[in-house]
Scaffold this motif. Structure first.
Motif: not given
Length: 241
Positions: A31-32, A35, A77, A123, A126-130
């Motif tokens: 995930t990291l 991301t 993610p 997830p 993670a998607a928002y951060l990505g």
């Protein structure tokens, strides 16, 4: 009973699910990478694509390609939530960790909703951060800014896509007896979602992203349908057999 009091047990179960997810390095490491690493890779790809099309006077196609990469950054993610959701009930049944939860004094819908929330939140974060990393990196490396309304639209799209995938996967997980059996059915979820991504990509490349709000509304209705179906079909006694 107030809505807050009724949802309190669901939030407790959701918090347990989130803690289990972030404490498992097998889920955290991929995930990291998705991301932080994947958005930067897409930034470099977008920069090269913009430079390439600029040489031949194809700036318009380059500008349509950049939002497409944003869609991919948000999707990958979120796709990880599918396999977590498939093991939501079947996985815990194999590990013999489901009995204490099923024996807890909460309603079936509270238990099911708590598992759903706890599975979909990590997830999505993670998607928002990505997507934010991709947007910032794009402005630094390629000097190209994604409109705020498009960013909000793709975030909304990622949210409802994750909700639909998790809702369907949890129905499958609650009706199967093992993770292997649930995993075999994953393709029946991935293939339609993949076709949906292709359709969304076509809309973005066609420079009509506002049409994606129709996808968002349709997926919201689909998510509600499968959540209600999952709650209706869920029976904790059958899981203990």
């Amino acid at each position: 009973m107030t809505i807050k009091a009724a949802l309190q047990p669901s939030w407790i179960i959701a918090r347990r699910e989130i803690l289990d997810t972030i404490c498992d390095w097998r889920q955290v490491v991929p995930t990291l990478l998705l991301t932080f690493g994947f958005p930067l890779l897409m930034d470099l790809s977008a920069k090269q694509a913009l430079l390439f099309v600029a040489r031949y006077g194809g700036e318009v196609m380059g500008e349509r390609f950049v939002p497409f990469l944003l869609l991919m950054v948000g999707f990958f993610p979120v796709s990880a939530s599918l396999y977590t959701a498939l093991g939501a009930f079947a996985g815990e049944k194999e590990q013999k960790s489901l009995e204490p939860i099923l024996a807890s004094p909460v309603a079936d819908w509270q238990l099911y909703l708590g598992k759903f929330i706890g599975t979909v939140i990590p997830p999505l974060i993670a998607a928002y951060l990505g997507m934010i990393i991709y947007t910032i990196g794009l402005s630094i490396l390629a000097h190209w800014s994604i409109p705020a309304d498009l960013l909000i639209l793709v975030m909304a799209l990622a949210t409802v896509q994750a909700s639909v995938m998790v809702a369907i996967a949890m129905v499958v997980s609650s009706q199967t007896t093992s993770v292997r059996a649930a995993g075999l059915l994953a393709s029946f979820i991935i293939i339609p979602i993949g076709a949906l991504i292709l359709a969304e990509s076509f809309v973005i490349i066609s420079s009509k992203p506002v049409w994606l709000w129709g996808f968002v509304l349709s997926l919201v209705l689909l998510a509600v349908l499968f959540i209600r179906m999952g709650i209706h079909l869920f029976d904790r006694e059958e899981l203990l057999v």
